[in-house]
Enzyme design. Structure first.
Site, PDB file in Angstrom:
ATOM      1  N   HIS A 120     -15.345 -50.737  20.782  1.00 25.04           N
ATOM      2  CA  HIS A 120     -16.524 -49.942  20.410  1.00 25.04           C
ATOM      3  C   HIS A 120     -17.148 -50.403  19.095  1.00 25.04           C
ATOM      4  O   HIS A 120     -18.262 -50.000  18.771  1.00 25.04           O
ATOM      5  CB  HIS A 120     -16.101 -48.480  20.291  1.00 25.04           C
ATOM      6  CG  HIS A 120     -17.067 -47.503  20.890  1.00 25.04           C
ATOM      7  ND1 HIS A 120     -18.087 -47.852  21.761  1.00 25.04           N
ATOM      8  CD2 HIS A 120     -17.170 -46.152  20.737  1.00 25.04           C
ATOM      9  CE1 HIS A 120     -18.762 -46.767  22.114  1.00 25.04           C
ATOM     10  NE2 HIS A 120     -18.234 -45.738  21.507  1.00 25.04           N
ATOM     11  N   TYR A 149     -10.231 -48.094  13.354  1.00 25.83           N
ATOM     12  CA  TYR A 149     -11.152 -48.471  14.435  1.00 25.83           C
ATOM     13  C   TYR A 149     -11.669 -49.908  14.318  1.00 25.83           C
ATOM     14  O   TYR A 149     -12.399 -50.364  15.188  1.00 25.83           O
ATOM     15  CB  TYR A 149     -12.363 -47.533  14.439  1.00 25.83           C
ATOM     16  CG  TYR A 149     -12.015 -46.081  14.565  1.00 25.83           C
ATOM     17  CD1 TYR A 149     -11.706 -45.512  15.804  1.00 25.83           C
ATOM     18  CD2 TYR A 149     -11.979 -45.251  13.445  1.00 25.83           C
ATOM     19  CE1 TYR A 149     -11.378 -44.179  15.921  1.00 25.83           C
ATOM     20  CE2 TYR A 149     -11.658 -43.903  13.557  1.00 25.83           C
ATOM     21  CZ  TYR A 149     -11.356 -43.374  14.794  1.00 25.83           C
ATOM     22  OH  TYR A 149     -11.030 -42.050  14.908  1.00 25.83           O
ATOM     23  N   ASN A 172     -23.091 -43.377  23.585  1.00 28.20           N
ATOM     24  CA  ASN A 172     -23.389 -42.205  22.762  1.00 28.20           C
ATOM     25  C   ASN A 172     -24.091 -42.545  21.450  1.00 28.20           C
ATOM     26  O   ASN A 172     -24.883 -41.757  20.937  1.00 28.20           O
ATOM     27  CB  ASN A 172     -22.106 -41.421  22.472  1.00 28.20           C
ATOM     28  CG  ASN A 172     -21.558 -40.734  23.705  1.00 28.20           C
ATOM     29  OD1 ASN A 172     -22.282 -40.463  24.655  1.00 28.20           O
ATOM     30  ND2 ASN A 172     -20.263 -40.465  23.711  1.00 28.20           N
ATOM     31  N   ASN A 179     -21.018 -41.519  17.463  1.00 27.19           N
ATOM     32  CA  ASN A 179     -21.758 -40.482  18.189  1.00 27.19           C
ATOM     33  C   ASN A 179     -22.871 -39.838  17.377  1.00 27.19           C
ATOM     34  O   ASN A 179     -23.730 -39.157  17.945  1.00 27.19           O
ATOM     35  CB  ASN A 179     -20.796 -39.403  18.690  1.00 27.19           C
ATOM     36  CG  ASN A 179     -19.893 -39.910  19.796  1.00 27.19           C
ATOM     37  OD1 ASN A 179     -20.006 -41.056  20.236  1.00 27.19           O
ATOM     38  ND2 ASN A 179     -18.990 -39.075  20.248  1.00 27.19           N
TER      39      ASN A 179
END
Length: 197
Positions: free
Chosen positions: A19, A14, A112, A66
């Protein structure tokens, strides 16, 4: 003591996602101050820096975005940090790439990670620095936004991304040294090419 929280997902998979802009900004801060992140006594990595007479903790939750509120709640409870001394750095698909916005409070705006922090801290009075990640290729369907934010930035976007990261870095420093009002006045405008030396 100030706490700058960068939101992102841990792991190389990631690392360069849209994000993960919160992690990228904190990594730039760590590089600027020549400091290194270490595992904390909870679900986060952290490091410490001094800005004149102001102390700041840089904190990266390892819970995945999240559940970011779990890590933030853990740290501020352990260390008695007032909510107003927190600054959350996150991505925002409603802002174009290159723009940043600082706010004292507000809703989660569909993010989120922010939603988790608001839930666990039981307040929307959480200062945040939002970094734009929108592009011309961003899908209009909400159902596809999850995939979009987990994509890497495109090669043509990298120069703008790097400038935004530097601008966000300087905004974080200004928030700690001069206060959020000063930072909002300086950085809630169109980008300028004037960075802290």
């Amino acid at each position: 003591m100030h706490v700058i929280v960068g939101l992102g997902n841990p792991g190389n998979l990631y690392r360069d996602n849209r994000h993960n802009i919160g992690f990228l900004v904190l990594d730039e801060l760590a590089n600027y101050f020549n400091i290194v992140f270490k595992p904390g006594k909870g679900n986060y990595w952290l490091t410490h820096c001094s800005l004149n007479e102001n102390e700041a903790i840089l904190l990266k939750p390892t819970t995945y975005i999240n559940e970011s509120g779990i890590a933030v709640f853990e740290y501020i409870e352990q260390n008695n940090i007032p909510i107003e001394k927190i600054l959350v750095v996150c991505d925002d698909f409603q802002l174009p790439l290159g723009k940043i916005r600082i706010r004292r409070n507000g809703s989660d705006g569909g993010h989120n990670g922010l939603a988790s922090i608001i839930y666990h801290l039981q307040t929307e009075e959480i200062p945040r620095l939002r970094c734009g990640i929108a592009s011309q290729k961003m899908p209009t369907e909400k159902s596809r936004l999850k995939d979009f934010v987990l994509e890497n930035f495109e090669n043509l976007e990298i120069p703008m991304l790097k400038r935004m990261i530097l601008r966000a870095r300087d905004a974080c420093i200004t928030c700690v040294k001069d206060g959020i009002e000063s930072a909002m006045n300086r950085f809630n405008t169109d980008p300028e090419e004037n960075f802290i030396n």
